[in-house]
Design a protein around this motif. Structure first.
Motif, PDB file in Angstrom:
ATOM      1  N   HIS A 152      44.692  42.847  30.010  1.00 57.10           N
ATOM      2  CA  HIS A 152      43.235  42.473  30.450  1.00 57.10           C
ATOM      3  C   HIS A 152      42.279  43.209  29.612  1.00 57.10           C
ATOM      4  CE1 HIS A 152      45.120  40.938  34.375  1.00 57.10           C
ATOM      5  NE2 HIS A 152      45.695  42.034  34.361  1.00 57.10           N
ATOM      6  N   MET A 153      42.900  43.554  28.215  1.00 57.46           N
ATOM      7  CA  MET A 153      41.852  44.471  27.445  1.00 57.46           C
ATOM      8  C   MET A 153      41.543  43.461  26.212  1.00 57.46           C
ATOM      9  SD  MET A 153      43.893  48.012  27.037  1.00 57.46           S
ATOM     10  CE  MET A 153      44.388  48.925  28.578  1.00 57.46           C
ATOM     11  N   GLY A 154      41.573  42.104  26.305  1.00 53.97           N
ATOM     12  CA  GLY A 154      41.119  41.219  25.234  1.00 53.97           C
ATOM     13  C   GLY A 154      42.337  41.361  24.059  1.00 53.97           C
ATOM     14  N   GLU A 155      41.551  40.908  22.882  1.00 57.69           N
ATOM     15  CA  GLU A 155      42.455  40.717  21.630  1.00 57.69           C
ATOM     16  C   GLU A 155      42.853  41.875  21.206  1.00 57.69           C
ATOM     17  OE1 GLU A 155      40.291  38.298  18.833  1.00 57.69           O
ATOM     18  OE2 GLU A 155      40.263  36.429  20.474  1.00 57.69           O
ATOM     19  N   GLN A 156      41.875  42.778  21.010  1.00 59.98           N
ATOM     20  CA  GLN A 156      42.469  44.376  20.411  1.00 59.98           C
ATOM     21  C   GLN A 156      41.694  45.440  20.965  1.00 59.98           C
ATOM     22  OE1 GLN A 156      43.276  44.285  16.089  1.00 59.98           O
ATOM     23  NE2 GLN A 156      41.868  45.914  15.961  1.00 59.98           N
ATOM     24  N   LYS A 157      42.278  46.532  20.959  1.00 56.81           N
ATOM     25  CA  LYS A 157      41.520  47.651  21.542  1.00 56.81           C
ATOM     26  C   LYS A 157      42.315  48.991  21.002  1.00 56.81           C
ATOM     27  CE  LYS A 157      39.222  47.285  25.230  1.00 56.81           C
ATOM     28  NZ  LYS A 157      38.787  47.273  26.573  1.00 56.81           N
ATOM     29  N   THR A 158      41.495  50.030  20.561  1.00 57.83           N
ATOM     30  CA  THR A 158      42.059  51.212  20.058  1.00 57.83           C
ATOM     31  C   THR A 158      41.359  52.326  20.572  1.00 57.83           C
ATOM     32  OG1 THR A 158      42.798  50.231  17.786  1.00 57.83           O
ATOM     33  CG2 THR A 158      42.648  52.790  17.985  1.00 57.83           C
ATOM     34  N   THR A 159      41.973  53.257  21.043  1.00 59.47           N
ATOM     35  CA  THR A 159      41.274  54.496  21.552  1.00 59.47           C
ATOM     36  C   THR A 159      41.749  55.820  21.013  1.00 59.47           C
ATOM     37  OG1 THR A 159      40.708  53.591  23.741  1.00 59.47           O
ATOM     38  CG2 THR A 159      40.926  55.841  23.754  1.00 59.47           C
ATOM     39  N   ILE A 160      40.710  56.946  20.600  1.00 58.33           N
ATOM     40  CA  ILE A 160      41.439  58.051  20.258  1.00 58.33           C
ATOM     41  C   ILE A 160      40.822  59.213  21.089  1.00 58.33           C
ATOM     42  CG2 ILE A 160      41.200  59.931  18.403  1.00 58.33           C
ATOM     43  CD1 ILE A 160      40.835  57.444  16.510  1.00 58.33           C
ATOM     44  N   GLU A 212      49.214  34.273  23.326  1.00 61.90           N
ATOM     45  CA  GLU A 212      48.198  33.661  24.567  1.00 61.90           C
ATOM     46  C   GLU A 212      48.324  34.632  25.900  1.00 61.90           C
ATOM     47  OE1 GLU A 212      46.573  29.963  27.257  1.00 61.90           O
ATOM     48  OE2 GLU A 212      48.135  29.704  25.797  1.00 61.90           O
ATOM     49  N   ALA A 213      49.689  35.094  25.941  1.00 66.08           N
ATOM     50  CA  ALA A 213      49.895  35.612  27.320  1.00 66.08           C
ATOM     51  C   ALA A 213      50.947  36.889  26.985  1.00 66.08           C
ATOM     52  CB  ALA A 213      50.798  34.953  28.461  1.00 66.08           C
ATOM     53  N   THR A 214      50.754  37.283  25.898  1.00 65.37           N
ATOM     54  CA  THR A 214      51.823  38.412  25.555  1.00 65.37           C
ATOM     55  C   THR A 214      50.844  39.462  24.679  1.00 65.37           C
ATOM     56  OG1 THR A 214      53.557  37.138  25.178  1.00 65.37           O
ATOM     57  CG2 THR A 214      53.523  39.424  24.456  1.00 65.37           C
ATOM     58  N   HIS A 215      50.733  41.031  25.167  1.00 67.01           N
ATOM     59  CA  HIS A 215      50.237  41.928  24.300  1.00 67.01           C
ATOM     60  C   HIS A 215      51.342  43.009  24.019  1.00 67.01           C
ATOM     61  CE1 HIS A 215      46.446  40.524  26.089  1.00 67.01           C
ATOM     62  NE2 HIS A 215      45.765  40.990  25.181  1.00 67.01           N
ATOM     63  N   ILE A 216      51.178  43.675  22.963  1.00 66.93           N
ATOM     64  CA  ILE A 216      52.015  44.608  22.573  1.00 66.93           C
ATOM     65  C   ILE A 216      50.939  46.069  22.395  1.00 66.93           C
ATOM     66  CG2 ILE A 216      53.737  43.328  21.758  1.00 66.93           C
ATOM     67  CD1 ILE A 216      52.636  44.115  18.817  1.00 66.93           C
ATOM     68  N   GLY A 217      51.783  47.173  22.658  1.00 70.06           N
ATOM     69  CA  GLY A 217      50.792  48.386  22.499  1.00 70.06           C
ATOM     70  C   GLY A 217      51.592  49.600  22.081  1.00 70.06           C
ATOM     71  N   VAL A 218      51.180  50.593  21.678  1.00 68.36           N
ATOM     72  CA  VAL A 218      51.748  51.785  21.233  1.00 68.36           C
ATOM     73  C   VAL A 218      50.998  53.024  21.477  1.00 68.36           C
ATOM     74  CG1 VAL A 218      50.874  51.709  18.818  1.00 68.36           C
ATOM     75  CG2 VAL A 218      52.798  53.035  19.330  1.00 68.36           C
ATOM     76  N   TYR A 267      53.198  40.968  29.640  1.00 67.22           N
ATOM     77  CA  TYR A 267      52.935  39.348  29.885  1.00 67.22           C
ATOM     78  C   TYR A 267      51.976  39.173  30.886  1.00 67.22           C
ATOM     79  CZ  TYR A 267      54.557  34.845  30.380  1.00 67.22           C
ATOM     80  OH  TYR A 267      54.555  32.996  30.602  1.00 67.22           O
ATOM     81  N   GLN A 268      50.885  38.365  30.769  1.00 70.75           N
ATOM     82  CA  GLN A 268      50.095  37.739  31.726  1.00 70.75           C
ATOM     83  C   GLN A 268      50.747  36.631  32.337  1.00 70.75           C
ATOM     84  OE1 GLN A 268      46.213  37.886  30.562  1.00 70.75           O
ATOM     85  NE2 GLN A 268      45.228  37.164  32.597  1.00 70.75           N
ATOM     86  N   ILE A 269      51.093  36.752  33.588  1.00 72.02           N
ATOM     87  CA  ILE A 269      51.769  35.385  34.391  1.00 72.02           C
ATOM     88  C   ILE A 269      50.966  34.415  34.551  1.00 72.02           C
ATOM     89  CG2 ILE A 269      52.880  34.969  36.347  1.00 72.02           C
ATOM     90  CD1 ILE A 269      53.863  37.674  36.558  1.00 72.02           C
ATOM     91  N   ASP A 270      49.592  35.018  35.185  1.00 77.77           N
ATOM     92  CA  ASP A 270      48.327  34.021  35.281  1.00 77.77           C
ATOM     93  C   ASP A 270      47.041  34.909  35.345  1.00 77.77           C
ATOM     94  OD1 ASP A 270      47.906  35.307  37.985  1.00 77.77           O
ATOM     95  OD2 ASP A 270      49.152  34.008  38.985  1.00 77.77           O
ATOM     96  N   MET A 326      50.346  44.683  37.578  1.00 80.48           N
ATOM     97  CA  MET A 326      48.766  44.877  37.732  1.00 80.48           C
ATOM     98  C   MET A 326      48.143  43.679  38.579  1.00 80.48           C
ATOM     99  SD  MET A 326      45.751  46.056  35.551  1.00 80.48           S
ATOM    100  CE  MET A 326      44.070  45.712  36.141  1.00 80.48           C
ATOM    101  N   TYR A 327      47.641  43.582  39.534  1.00 83.68           N
ATOM    102  CA  TYR A 327      46.679  42.436  39.954  1.00 83.68           C
ATOM    103  C   TYR A 327      45.275  42.702  39.916  1.00 83.68           C
ATOM    104  CZ  TYR A 327      45.279  38.586  43.088  1.00 83.68           C
ATOM    105  OH  TYR A 327      44.571  37.469  43.503  1.00 83.68           O
ATOM    106  N   LYS A 328      44.522  41.666  39.153  1.00 78.63           N
ATOM    107  CA  LYS A 328      43.163  41.905  39.022  1.00 78.63           C
ATOM    108  C   LYS A 328      42.362  40.515  39.575  1.00 78.63           C
ATOM    109  CE  LYS A 328      39.717  42.892  35.390  1.00 78.63           C
ATOM    110  NZ  LYS A 328      39.322  44.206  36.025  1.00 78.63           N
ATOM    111  N   ALA A 329      41.501  40.986  40.537  1.00 81.25           N
ATOM    112  CA  ALA A 329      40.590  40.082  41.160  1.00 81.25           C
ATOM    113  C   ALA A 329      39.175  40.102  40.513  1.00 81.25           C
ATOM    114  CB  ALA A 329      40.869  40.252  42.623  1.00 81.25           C
ATOM    115  N   ASN A 330      38.169  39.561  41.070  1.00 81.52           N
ATOM    116  CA  ASN A 330      36.788  39.503  40.672  1.00 81.52           C
ATOM    117  C   ASN A 330      36.245  40.882  40.850  1.00 81.52           C
ATOM    118  OD1 ASN A 330      36.714  37.102  39.610  1.00 81.52           O
ATOM    119  ND2 ASN A 330      36.174  35.923  41.811  1.00 81.52           N
ATOM    120  N   THR A 331      36.430  41.477  42.186  1.00 78.11           N
ATOM    121  CA  THR A 331      35.791  42.773  42.418  1.00 78.11           C
ATOM    122  C   THR A 331      36.801  44.133  42.570  1.00 78.11           C
ATOM    123  OG1 THR A 331      35.805  42.268  44.771  1.00 78.11           O
ATOM    124  CG2 THR A 331      33.909  41.611  43.447  1.00 78.11           C
ATOM    125  N   TRP A 332      38.051  43.542  42.455  1.00 80.65           N
ATOM    126  CA  TRP A 332      39.030  44.638  42.841  1.00 80.65           C
ATOM    127  C   TRP A 332      40.107  44.578  42.035  1.00 80.65           C
ATOM    128  CZ3 TRP A 332      43.703  43.456  45.115  1.00 80.65           C
ATOM    129  CH2 TRP A 332      43.851  42.323  45.528  1.00 80.65           C
TER     130      TRP A 332
END
Length: 396
Positions: free
Chosen positions: A56-64, A111-117, A155-158, A198-204
């Motif tokens: 649920h973080m979009g295409e790319q994100k980096t945090t220091i 489309e449904a897969t993210h990797i991170g380190v 992996y994003q199931i839906d 994780m389960y993400k709805a509109n407001t919770w």
């Protein structure tokens, strides 16, 4: 075998009683005392608590994450009769200023897969009481650092559900001295796994994650005694398994409430083994100090409030139960008790970079120790401790 070698175990938990896991170094939303970290998706750091957040973080994100901590521990001697004590006695005070940096990166590869380190310090401390206090023959100064590399895949199931798993690769370092000896630096690798959903709805949102136990086995560390002799010493460092249940709820467009419940499995920490042997004699003589710790619960609640178009302010509070309340089973390496954390923070943007600022105060309260019935020590007194954390995290 000299009993002065027994204290090598002091670093076995110096940074790992529940509240000193240095979770602040890997907290996604530090201004809320870690509340909701398992569902927070505004920074890539959330992938450490729950890798399923990556979906649920979009295409790319980096945090220091950058942080500094100031630790203070004070000991007050409470012994009634010191006439039979053959070690230095008296009060003690230790202060530590330590920086920490962590790097967290998430990328979408399908489309449904993210990797991170994730890479950073997940535990560590440097503390020095000196050689003129009641426990100097067990602890003068110590250094411990635990660094972790944590690759993950999600992996994003839906649109709502995501699942993830990862691997923990830990590198631990330890060095300690007492009034009786000084050790060389010891190091060890440890491996584990983590998983989350994780389960993400509109407001919770709600998330559940798990990190497996890690065990560092430090052995064959050379120690030099004050009389010039050498010995081989060793011990174990346990990082407990952690289960996290996090949730968030958008009350309105400005206010979000966050919460977390964590379960730290310290009940496996029944004792700390200590191994020592002179370089000219075998076999190794195993010893141990009884811990008999209980599992720890951590409860955190916090809030994010959108103050205006430029700033979000936040606050949080957490409480951790004590792994051990029996003074006869406390030890000088890390006296433990209930812990309270109070946190404030603010977020803003500089061009496309998100900046999170935070301050947190951790109160360890008062912790009694009474080892006066042991042959190798007559320690009886009270520890009081606290930590100040301050940090700035950057996400782009």
């Amino acid at each position: 075998m000299k009993k002065s070698l027994l204290p090598l175990l002091i670093c076995s938990s110096v940074a790992n009683a529940s509240g000193l896991l240095l979770q602040e170094a890997v907290t996604a939303n530090a201004g809320t005392a870690g509340a909701g970290d398992g569902v927070y998706t505004e920074t890539a750091t959330a992938s450490w608590t729950n890798p399923a957040t990556m979906s649920h973080m979009g295409e790319q994100k980096t945090t220091i994450n950058t942080m500094a901590l100031y630790l203070q521990m004070d000991y007050t001697d409470g012994s009634q009769d010191s006439s039979t004590i053959d070690t230095p006695e008296g009060d003690a005070s230790a202060e530590t200023l330590m920086p920490s940096v962590g790097i967290f990166h998430v990328r979408q590869i399908a489309e449904a897969t993210h990797i991170g380190v994730n890479f950073g310090a997940v535990g560590g401390s440097s503390i020095e009481y000196g050689d003129d206090w009641d426990g100097a023959n067990h602890l003068d100064k110590a250094f411990l650092s635990a660094l972790q590399l944590n690759p993950n895949i999600s992996y994003q199931i839906d649109d709502n559900w995501s699942i993830a798993a990862g691997m923990q690769v830990n590198y631990g370092m330890i060095e300690v001295s007492t009034s009786g000896f000084e050790s060389d630096m010891g190091s060890d690798w440890a491996f584990g796994y983590n998983a989350g959903a994780m389960y993400k709805a509109n407001t919770w949102s709600i998330g559940l994650s798990y990190r497996s136990k890690l065990v560092h086995d430090f052995d064959d560390i050379t120690a030099t005694l004050t009389n010039g002799n050498e010995a081989l010493v060793g011990t174990e460092l346990i990082v407990p398994a952690i289960t996290d249940l996090s949730a968030s709820y958008d009350v309105n467009n400005q206010l979000t409430i966050l919460s977390s419940i964590q379960y730290h499995q310290w009940s496996e920490f029944a004792e700390t083994p200590v191994y020592n042997d002179t370089l000219n004699a075998r076999p190794t003589l195993p010893q141990a100090i009884d811990r008999d710790w209980e599992d720890v619960w951590k409860f955190a609640i916090g809030a994010d409030y959108q103050l205006n178009t430029n700033w979000t302010i936040k606050a949080g509070f957490s409480y951790e139960t004590s792994p051990q309340d029996d003074p006869t089973k406390q030890w000088v390496d890390l006296p433990v008790g209930e812990q309270y954390r109070y946190s404030l923070g603010a977020s803003t943007y500089w061009d496309d970079t998100r900046i999170d600022l935070f301050y947190e105060y951790a109160d360890f309260g008062s912790m009694d120790i009474d080892r006066s019935d042991k042959a190798y020590t007559q320690i009886q007194g009270t520890f009081v401790g606290n930590i100040h954390f301050i940090g700035a995290n950057f996400t782009f």
